[in-house]
Design an enzyme around this catalytic site. Structure first.
Site, PDB file in Angstrom:
ATOM      1  CB  CYS A   1      -0.936   0.016   1.213  1.00 19.70           C
ATOM      2  SG  CYS A   1      -0.068   0.230   2.783  1.00 19.70           S
TER       3      CYS A   1
ATOM      4  CB  CYS B   1       4.428  -0.399   1.761  1.00 24.36           C
ATOM      5  SG  CYS B   1       3.384  -1.616   2.589  1.00 24.36           S
TER       6      CYS B   1
ATOM      7  CG  ASP C   1      14.134  28.257 -33.111  1.00 19.07           C
ATOM      8  OD1 ASP C   1      14.561  29.420 -33.194  1.00 19.07           O
ATOM      9  OD2 ASP C   1      14.592  27.309 -33.783  1.00 19.07           O
TER      10      ASP C   1
ATOM     11  CG  ASP D   1      17.485  23.039 -32.472  1.00 22.62           C
ATOM     12  OD1 ASP D   1      17.713  23.359 -31.295  1.00 22.62           O
ATOM     13  OD2 ASP D   1      18.116  23.498 -33.434  1.00 22.62           O
TER      14      ASP D   1
ATOM     15  CG  ASP E   1      16.047  26.942 -29.949  1.00 22.47           C
ATOM     16  OD1 ASP E   1      16.386  28.112 -30.167  1.00 22.47           O
ATOM     17  OD2 ASP E   1      15.626  26.178 -30.816  1.00 22.47           O
TER      18      ASP E   1
END
Length: 734
Positions: A15, A18, A422, A621, A625
């Site tokens: 659960c 845990c 861009d 890209d 950038d």
């Protein structure tokens, strides 16, 4: 401090409590900088100081908390362990189902279930309690020794209360009656609770297995063997033994084993499972191939470039695994609640028992109400709500070619209101194309293009190469040229077909004394559209103009329109001049243009948008950038999943298709919506279930909630959360 990140495959979690406990003990370990434990994937992502700790040290910490760790890289061992656990669970469940059915039948035939009937029920219930339900006792004891409580605590205490009360009634009915309690056994209750929880856990385990199918499918794409050329002979070796620069051979219908470049042959390659592109891609010498894709038609020889963990497919799998192991900010509340939930529930159960001892008709009511509270309150649904949706959402994204780096990126992407693009290489193809040909002096377009391409045939300038490509695309044969001369910043000259041909700027033609009749107006009109104009002259007379531009990608307008339909604002950032920038923006439908922005200033431009209160995604890209991608709330890199793109962006689009940008945001919104649904129902379930189990409706309905119904409700809540998350597997692009 020096840090290393590793993943631990955890066994034995039941659960959210845990997961919270393991996370806590790891974070308290000296040398551990960060630890995130994902209940749905059963995985711990740990960042630690490798000068202080090793993998074995971390595994020891987890094991000391009462859980197991599966060795790294042992996928087959891990799969077998999961299957073995599922088989054992199925065996215990089947026995429990049969025994519980007999117990219910006996209870129905003898409602009071005393005397011989009670002893018969005891014989049937005992193996259910201590064999089928042994894992709950084992987990309870482990948690008790470690000083915390989890789901096993609630189930073990709750079922033991029902079983123990029934055992007292069976062995000493008069003693039970003397304290005013009901002389009635509840073996059916204890057995049904264990059976229903085992059923829920079995169904949950199967559903969780389906949730991680995307990773298994991706891993299944990896070839097992490869045919390589060694000492002039073709030999088959395990794919792990392929090294960079090996020449591999792939026949039609075979899977490409590793990444590389084709050196011989041509074929069509199915890259759909890696890139999401449904159409086969034609491949010829010099083209790259991706490991895991399928060679369809021709035999290929290629030189291996990236092998093992460096292949694109391995990167994709690792990226998806890291995303699935991470935690979204929305999950933190659920984690905090799960960490304190079980002790609080035990307190509520004790208080409930005390109240019913005081106000109830007899002590039996206290037992029933307390058991119902303990059983209904298990926080499984709460722990599964977020990670299961993330597991399915990121896996579905990988199948579509959308690689989401982290859960946080997915959550933020769902809130994006502004998308910044861009220009060069993102909205446009990144290289010039011939867009217009304006002939003069009685020439045809093909005449003008033939002369321009012939004089440029040996040029290295991007504009010259674009003119040559355009001529060859039209099937125009190029003429021989002589006396070639390149004039820096002006253009080129050469003798073609016995004529002195010039190709370049208006200044070149003017300085050569060429007759420009009619050309300046044409050139000006083309330049006004943001295009670069090359004038062509032959023997002193202008014969035409060729216009070139870095044109918008075919799908750019569709992508921008889709974003705007979603209510998002679109912005273009470019270092190009304003005239060219606005021409591209108009062609694709961009809302806002910021031109003449230097690469170093792009991150500042993104920051200024954020200061206006916008949540910004930057699309680029992943190389030039990178600063802007990092500055944006979400960076989206377009490309073939290169290393740099994957490292610089929050989301990587595996194929160069801008239409995946709106799809990435739609998928993020769908996943975030699914998480919110799960969290709402998990919180609502516990908020409503605990008071009902405690007996707040007793004055209205005249009875308490039966513990078996509480068990069914608890199991159903977990299954419903996982099932709701699995709906994301059916997500389809718009």
């Amino acid at each position: 401090m020096p840090s290393t990140r590793t993943d631990l495959k955890i066994a034995g979690m039941h659960c959210a409590a845990c997961a919270s406990r393991i996370e806590q003990v790891l974070r308290e370990t000296e040398g551990v900088a960060e630890a995130n434990v994902n209940f749905a994937t059963e995985q711990a992502a740990v960042t630690f100081d490798d000068s202080m700790l090793t993998f074995d040290d971390l595994a020891g910490v987890v094991e000391s908390a009462g859980y197991g760790v599966i060795a790294p890289g042992a996928e087959d061992v891990e799969r077998e362990a999961r299957q073995r656990e599922l088989r054992a669970l199925r065996q215990r469940l089947l026995f429990s189902l049969l025994a519980t059915a007999l117990i219910l039948l006996g209870t129905h035939l003898s409602p009071l279930s005393t005397g011989r009937t009670a002893w018969a029920l005891l014989i049937l219930a005992t193996p259910v309690q201590f064999w089928s339900g042994w894992q709950f006792y084992r987990g309870f004891w482990t948690a008790l020794r470690a000083g915390f409580a989890d789901m096993n605590t609630l189930i073990a205490v709750g079922t033991s209360a029902a079983y123990g009360y029934s055992l007292a009634v069976t062995m000493a009915p008069n003693l039970v009656a003397s304290v005013g309690a009901e002389v009635h056994v509840y073996y059916d209750t204890a057995a049904m609770i264990i059976t229903l929880i085992l059923l829920g856990r079995f169904l949950e385990a199967r559903a969780k297995g389906r949730a991680s199918e995307a990773i298994r499918r991706l891993a299944g794409l990896q070839a097992k063997t490869a045919r390589v050329i060694r000492d002039g002979e073709e030999v088959e070796v395990p794919v792990e033994e392929v090294v960079a620069d090996d020449v591999a051979v792939v026949r039609p219908g075979e899977r490409i084993p590793v990444d590389g470049q084709i050196v011989e042959g041509s074929s069509a390659v199915d890259e759909s499972m890696v890139t999401g592109e449904s159409m086969p891609v034609d491949k010829t010498p010099g083209d790259s191939v991706i490991g895991g894709t399928i060679n369809q038609s021709g035999a290929l020889r290629f030189r291996a470039s990236r092998v093992g963990a460096d292949t694109v497919l391995a990167h994709i799998i690792r990226l998806v695994q890291e995303a699935q192991a991470s935690k979204a900010p929305i999950q933190r509340l659920a984690d905090r609640v799960a960490g304190i939930f079980v002790p609080v529930v035990i307190g509520i159960a004790l208080l409930t028992a005390l109240v019913w001892l005081i106000v109830g008709p007899n002590p039996t009511y206290a037992v029933i109400a307390a058991v119902s509270v303990l059983i209904i309150a298990c926080p499984c649904a709460l722990g599964l709500a977020t990670p299961t949706s993330l597991l399915v959402g990121t896996g579905r994204g990988a199948e579509l070619g959308i690689l989401i780096r982290s859960a946080e990126a997915l959550e933020v992407a769902g809130r994006i209101d502004t998308v910044v693009f861009d220009k060069t290489g993102t909205l446009t193809g990144g290289e010039p194309q011939v867009t217009d040909i304006a002939p003069a002096d009685g020439r045809t377009e093909d005449d003008v293009l033939r002369l321009a391409a012939s004089v440029e045939r040996d040029s290295e300038h991007p504009l010259g190469r674009a003119v040559v490509r355009a001529a060859r695309a039209r099937g125009i044969g190029l003429s021989e040229m002589a006396d070639f001369n390149a004039l820096s910043g002006l253009g080129v000259t050469a003798r073609v077909e016995g004529q002195q041909v010039l190709a370049g700027t208006p200044r070149l033609l003017q300085e050569s004394g060429a007759d420009l009749a009619g050309i300046p107006d044409q050139a000006a009109a083309l330049a006004a559209g943001g295009k670069t104009v090359m004038l062509i002259a032959a023997d002193g007379r202008a014969v035409g103009a060729v216009a070139l531009a870095d044109t918008a990608k075919q799908e750019a307008a569709d992508a921008v329109a889709a974003l705007q339909e979603m209510g998002l604002r679109t912005v273009m950032l470019t270092g190009d001049n304003a005239r060219t920038a606005h021409a591209i923006a108009q062609a694709v439908g961009i809302d806002e243009v910021r031109a003449e922005v230097l690469p170093a200033e792009k991150a500042d431009a993104v920051k200024s948008l954020q200061q206006e209160g916008r949540t910004v995604a930057m699309v680029g890209d992943g190389i030039n950038d990178a600063p802007a991608l990092a500055r944006a709330d979400v960076g989206i890199a377009i490309g073939r999943g290169t290393d740099i793109a994957m490292e610089s962006a929050d989301i990587t689009l595996v194929r160069d298709d801008l239409r995946l940008v709106p799809e990435a945001i739609r998928l993020s919104r769908a996943t975030l919506g699914n998480i919110k649904q799960n969290l709402f129902w998990a919180f609502f379930y516990n908020s409503a279930g605990i008071p009902i189990a405690a007996g707040v409706l007793y004055p209205v309905v005249g009875r308490l909630l039966h513990p078996a119904i509480a068990a069914a409700a608890m199991a159903f809540s977990s299954i419903s959360v996982v099932t709701n998350a699995l709906r994301l597997k059916r997500y389809r692009p718009a």
